[in-house]
Design a protein around this motif. Structure first.
Motif, PDB file in Angstrom:
ATOM      1  N   TYR A  69       3.871   6.410  -8.010  1.00 12.43           N
ATOM      2  CA  TYR A  69       3.071   5.494  -8.670  1.00 12.43           C
ATOM      3  C   TYR A  69       1.571   5.695  -8.717  1.00 12.43           C
ATOM      4  O   TYR A  69       0.837   4.668  -9.090  1.00 12.43           O
ATOM      5  N   LYS A  74      -0.255  -0.580 -10.565  1.00 14.68           N
ATOM      6  CA  LYS A  74       0.035  -1.021  -9.073  1.00 14.68           C
ATOM      7  C   LYS A  74       1.399  -1.990  -8.922  1.00 14.68           C
ATOM      8  O   LYS A  74       2.068  -1.683  -8.257  1.00 14.68           O
ATOM      9  N   ARG A  75       1.378  -2.810 -10.059  1.00 10.14           N
ATOM     10  CA  ARG A  75       2.594  -3.952 -10.035  1.00 10.14           C
ATOM     11  C   ARG A  75       3.966  -3.101 -10.116  1.00 10.14           C
ATOM     12  O   ARG A  75       4.942  -3.484  -9.496  1.00 10.14           O
ATOM     13  N   TYR A  77       5.234  -0.421  -8.790  1.00 11.89           N
ATOM     14  CA  TYR A  77       5.635  -0.096  -7.325  1.00 11.89           C
ATOM     15  C   TYR A  77       6.203  -1.100  -6.853  1.00 11.89           C
ATOM     16  O   TYR A  77       7.618  -0.978  -6.264  1.00 11.89           O
ATOM     17  N   GLU A 119       1.047  -6.185   0.805  1.00 11.74           N
ATOM     18  CA  GLU A 119      -0.125  -6.005   0.106  1.00 11.74           C
ATOM     19  C   GLU A 119      -0.530  -7.426  -0.499  1.00 11.74           C
ATOM     20  O   GLU A 119       0.155  -7.937  -1.064  1.00 11.74           O
ATOM     21  N   TYR A 122       0.499  -8.960  -4.021  1.00 12.79           N
ATOM     22  CA  TYR A 122       1.758  -8.294  -4.469  1.00 12.79           C
ATOM     23  C   TYR A 122       3.076  -8.347  -3.651  1.00 12.79           C
ATOM     24  O   TYR A 122       4.219  -8.428  -4.264  1.00 12.79           O
ATOM     25  N   TYR A 125       5.473  -3.926   0.825  1.00 15.68           N
ATOM     26  CA  TYR A 125       6.059  -2.384   0.606  1.00 15.68           C
ATOM     27  C   TYR A 125       7.301  -1.926   0.881  1.00 15.68           C
ATOM     28  O   TYR A 125       7.900  -2.955   1.612  1.00 15.68           O
ATOM     29  N   ALA A 148      -4.331   6.569  -1.826  1.00 15.09           N
ATOM     30  CA  ALA A 148      -4.204   5.073  -2.085  1.00 15.09           C
ATOM     31  C   ALA A 148      -5.134   3.909  -1.647  1.00 15.09           C
ATOM     32  O   ALA A 148      -4.986   2.909  -0.817  1.00 15.09           O
ATOM     33  N   ASN A 150      -7.440   2.157  -2.767  1.00 17.84           N
ATOM     34  CA  ASN A 150      -7.400   0.590  -3.182  1.00 17.84           C
ATOM     35  C   ASN A 150      -6.402  -0.276  -2.810  1.00 17.84           C
ATOM     36  O   ASN A 150      -6.295  -1.280  -3.366  1.00 17.84           O
ATOM     37  N   ASN A 151      -5.399   0.307  -1.875  1.00 16.26           N
ATOM     38  CA  ASN A 151      -4.414  -0.517  -1.528  1.00 16.26           C
ATOM     39  C   ASN A 151      -4.567  -0.829   0.053  1.00 16.26           C
ATOM     40  O   ASN A 151      -5.261   0.093   0.671  1.00 16.26           O
TER      41      ASN A 151
END
Length: 259
Positions: A69, A74-75, A77, A119, A122, A125, A148, A150-151
């Motif tokens: 992903y 992002k959504r 995943y 997250e 969101y 994980y 990753a 930005n996560n």
């Protein structure tokens, strides 16, 4: 002074700290599961549909993996997480739950807090991918602060990986880890790009090799280059079945997990 890196330690708070700081090559838990539990897990997996990796060598798996992903919204995943957990629970529900058992062992033997990463905005994980890795893979590193960033998982202070093995391999299937922590520069041009390694480039570098053993867990620092060699075909060679995930330190003695 002779290096003591190329050895496996027993699981403890001290060894987990040593692994995070790359002072040991691996941690081994030899008594993680019984042969009966492992055979039950493998049997359940044989009755379960597999997905296949979109990058690298072909490998079947149950669950989902964040690497697919990296170039997608992002959504996507996080929308896949619930179905991925459900698919793995079909397998573990017929045998035993390695993900829950592993977390319990970490808490009991190290005092670390551990849980699946969450997250903000969101949700959860996925963690606990089940893989059949009989074809091996290429030399690579796994380091979320690069891939990753930005996560939430891109904020981990170190990244480890653990795998619980459900079978032995009669020939092949070894993992080699090289003592050469990937030195990411932070250059955005390197984001979402796996560095390329060859065995010639790593020649002379200290290394540690282990062969999967049924019922065992091995944990190592995934920022070091590592490779699984393919399982020899024919004879009584098995599939190299395992479950695992990444885990990283996220402030103090807290570990978060993801796959």
């Amino acid at each position: 002074m002779t290096s003591t890196w190329a050895r496996a330690a027993a699981l403890s708070a001290e060894s987990l700290d040593d692994l995070a700081e790359n002072r040991v090559a691996a941690i081994c838990i030899p008594d993680f599961a019984t042969a009966q539990e492992c055979r039950g897990f493998a049997q359940a997996l044989s009755q379960t549909p597999l997905r296949y990796y979109e990058v690298g060598r072909p490998a079947g798996y149950v669950g989902t993996t964040f690497v697919h992903y990296m170039k997608r919204p992002k959504r996507d995943y996080f929308d896949d997480v619930q179905a991925a957990f459900a698919a793995v629970h079909v397998v573990s529900g017929r045998a035993f739950d390695p993900l829950a058992r592993f977390q319990d062992l970490i808490r009991q033997r190290t005092g670390y807090a551990i849980g699946v990463a969450q997250e903000p905005g969101y949700g959860s994980y996925f963690a606990g991918i089940v893989r059949i890795l009989s074809g091996g893979n290429d030399i690579h590193i796994d380091f979320a602060p690069q891939f990753a960033k930005n996560n939430l998982v891109g904020q981990v202070g170190c990244q480890l990986t653990w795998n619980a093995y459900m079978d032995d391999t009669s020939s092949g299937g070894e993992t080699t880890i090289w003592n050469k922590l990937w030195d990411w520069t932070g250059d955005p041009a390197e984001d979402a790009k796996y560095p390329q390694f060859t065995r010639d480039q790593l020649a002379g570098q200290e290394s540690y090799v282990f062969k999967p053993k049924m019922g065992s867990v091995v944990i190592f620092n995934s920022r070091n280059p590592h490779q699984v060699v393919e399982v020899a075909q024919g004879g009584d060679a098995l599939h190299r079945i395992g479950m695992g995930s990444f885990m990283g330190k996220l402030g103090g003695r807290n570990l978060v997990m993801w796959s």
